[in-house]
Design an enzyme around this catalytic site. Structure first.
Site, short mmCIF file in Angstrom:
data_model
loop_
_atom_site.label_atom_id
_atom_site.label_comp_id
_atom_site.label_asym_id
_atom_site.label_seq_id
_atom_site.Cartn_x
_atom_site.Cartn_y
_atom_site.Cartn_z
N GLY A 191 32.11 -52.50 21.12
CA GLY A 191 31.28 -52.21 22.16
C GLY A 191 31.39 -52.83 23.49
N GLU A 211 44.16 -45.31 29.18
CA GLU A 211 43.22 -45.45 27.92
C GLU A 211 43.23 -43.84 27.72
OE1 GLU A 211 41.06 -46.90 25.24
OE2 GLU A 211 40.55 -48.20 26.98
N ASP A 267 34.53 -49.11 32.23
CA ASP A 267 35.07 -50.37 31.83
C ASP A 267 35.88 -51.36 32.11
OD1 ASP A 267 33.19 -49.31 29.67
OD2 ASP A 267 34.58 -48.11 27.60
N SER A 306 49.37 -61.82 18.58
CA SER A 306 47.75 -62.02 19.18
C SER A 306 47.26 -62.52 17.73
CB SER A 306 47.07 -60.55 19.00
OG SER A 306 45.61 -60.91 18.79
N SER A 330 34.06 -53.65 24.79
CA SER A 330 35.33 -53.35 25.94
C SER A 330 36.83 -53.70 25.58
CB SER A 330 34.87 -53.21 27.44
OG SER A 330 34.42 -51.96 27.20
C1 GLA Z 1 31.95 -46.22 26.71
C2 GLA Z 1 33.98 -45.83 27.92
C3 GLA Z 1 32.63 -45.97 29.29
C4 GLA Z 1 31.30 -44.80 29.00
C5 GLA Z 1 30.12 -45.29 28.21
C6 GLA Z 1 29.39 -45.31 28.46
O1 GLA Z 1 32.27 -47.29 27.25
O2 GLA Z 1 35.02 -46.18 27.76
O3 GLA Z 1 33.65 -45.03 30.33
O4 GLA Z 1 31.65 -43.85 29.33
O5 GLA Z 1 31.22 -45.93 26.93
O6 GLA Z 1 28.56 -45.64 29.23
#
Ligand code: GLA
Length: 390
Positions: A127, A163, A175, A68, A129
């Site tokens: 945050g 996950e 996500d 990476s 993802s």
């Molecule tokens: C994170 C989790 C999701 C969801 C959000 C809150 O992103 O990975 O699955 O629960 O928090 O909405």
């Protein structure tokens, strides 16, 4: 960094003997429907133009070599298809490793290894993802290199399994779904109980969605996340003593108000209240967006934030400051935290012309209060995970 540069770096590092392919999986924002996915409710996310690139080529032996650009000092991580078990020392590479293992467990024939390079331009720890993005980009790499017929929603579910079971974070499906199923210029209204979904065009006219990073380090986020999940589970169990429901997502607001007395712990009442009301707001948000009523759509975003702040208690001073500073600016129709909370990003619906003043004012208010500056990105909604050179 463009894909040609990535391919050059890949070639220098790995000297591939077979065809080299390139892939991309986005990150996501969630417009509304927060902490509702694992409660069997609705979410309304969209995939964004930031994400994870992967360059990959097959090998003849059973080695998988991973690199990476975001973790250069960790160098090339080499594993064997015969041992893909979780290994702390493999750090970020556990995400792709978990995904390969999940495919093998699912019965897909992965009989030779491959070399793979990753590069992510999702801001670190924001945050948005990045982990689901790595999982899904690995999924599309595997499908392409091994010519696998895999249903996209199944791939999404495998990402969530990685996950939950391999990494050990109890997250919901939002996500991976947003990233695997994303569609340019559309958000996805997803019923997390049935996985029924519909695309809704995001037509914002004179408005844009600003993404604002708190730049707060997301400490304790996973343990707090799991704590919220179990508080909701506990509330559900209390309700189930008299109600035939499987999830909080099945409750209407009226039903919740009638039966909330069954929930023994006051804190759990607040958590469940958020889940039920947020679910209704998410359905309303789809309707408002379809009508083009951005004013009322924005108001729902604000209500969502207040509920996450006071009832679900996952915001914190950084996200609250961003939301409140945004609400006070001219040309802002709504703002809220997005994602799990406890740091990460907020989104705001801002009039295009007002964007420079918006950034300036929010930066000043936030920096005065928090001691460091936030970062702004403009969200464009792009496609879900895919091969780039098809
Ligand atoms: C994170 C989790 C999701 C969801 C959000 C809150 O992103 O990975 O699955 O629960 O928090 O909405």
């Amino acid at each position: 960094m463009d894909t040609q540069q990535l391919v050059r770096t890949f070639n220098t590092l790995f000297q591939p003997e077979h065809d080299v392919r390139t892939f991309f999986a986005p990150g996501r924002i969630n417009l509304i429907g927060e902490h509702t996915d694992y409660n069997g409710g609705y979410v309304f996310p969209a995939s964004i133009s930031f994400g994870t690139y992967a360059v990959a080529a097959p090998r003849d032996d059973r080695k998988v070599r991973l690199y990476s650009i975001n973790f250069e000092d960790l160098g090339i991580i080499t594993v064997d298809l015969d041992d893909l078990s979780y290994n702390k020392a493999d750090n970020w590479a556990n995400y792709p490793k978990g995904m390969i293992q999940a495919f093998i467990d699912e019965g897909f024939a992965i009989e030779h290894g491959f070399d793979i390079l990753f590069y992510g331009n999702i801001p670190n720890g924001a945050g948005l993802s990045s982990s689901a993005s790595i999982e899904l980009v690995t999924g599309v790499v595997l499908a392409s290199l091994y010519h696998l017929e895999i249903d996209r929603i199944r791939m999404v579910q495998l990402g969530q399994q990685v996950e939950n079971k391999y990494i050990g974070v109890n997250s919901g499906i939002m996500d991976q779904f947003a990233i695997g199923m994303g569609k340019k210029d559309h958000a996805i209204l997803l019923d997390c109980h049935t996985l029924d979904y519909q695309y809704a065009p995001v037509e914002l006219g004179d408005y844009v969605i600003a993404i604002i990073n708190t730049n707060k380090r997301r400490e304790l986020a996973d343990s707090k996340y799991n704590e919220r999940r179990s508080e909701c589970d506990s509330a559900l169990r209390d309700l189930q003593t008299q109600l035939p429901i499987e999830s909080l997502g099945e409750m209407s607001i009226a039903m919740f108000e009638e039966y909330k007395g069954l929930i023994k712990d006051d804190i759990h009442v607040k958590r469940a209240k958020h889940a039920v009301y947020e679910n209704q707001r998410t359905k309303d948000a789809l309707a408002r967006l379809k009508e083009g009523d951005l004013v009322r759509f924005g108001a729902l975003l604000n209500q969502s934030h207040l509920s996450l702040q006071h009832d679900y208690q996952v915001t914190g001073i950084e996200l609250d400051t961003l939301a409140e500073a945004s609400w006070a600016q001219p040309g802002v129709l709504g703002a809220r935290m997005t994602g799990a909370g406890f740091g990460g990003c907020a989104i705001a619906l801002v009039e295009k012309d007002k964007l420079p003043t918006f950034k300036e004012n929010v930066t000043r208010i936030y920096t005065d209060k928090i001691g460091y500056a936030p970062t702004f990105y403009e969200a464009t909604i792009g496609d879900g995970a895919k091969e780039l050179n098809e």
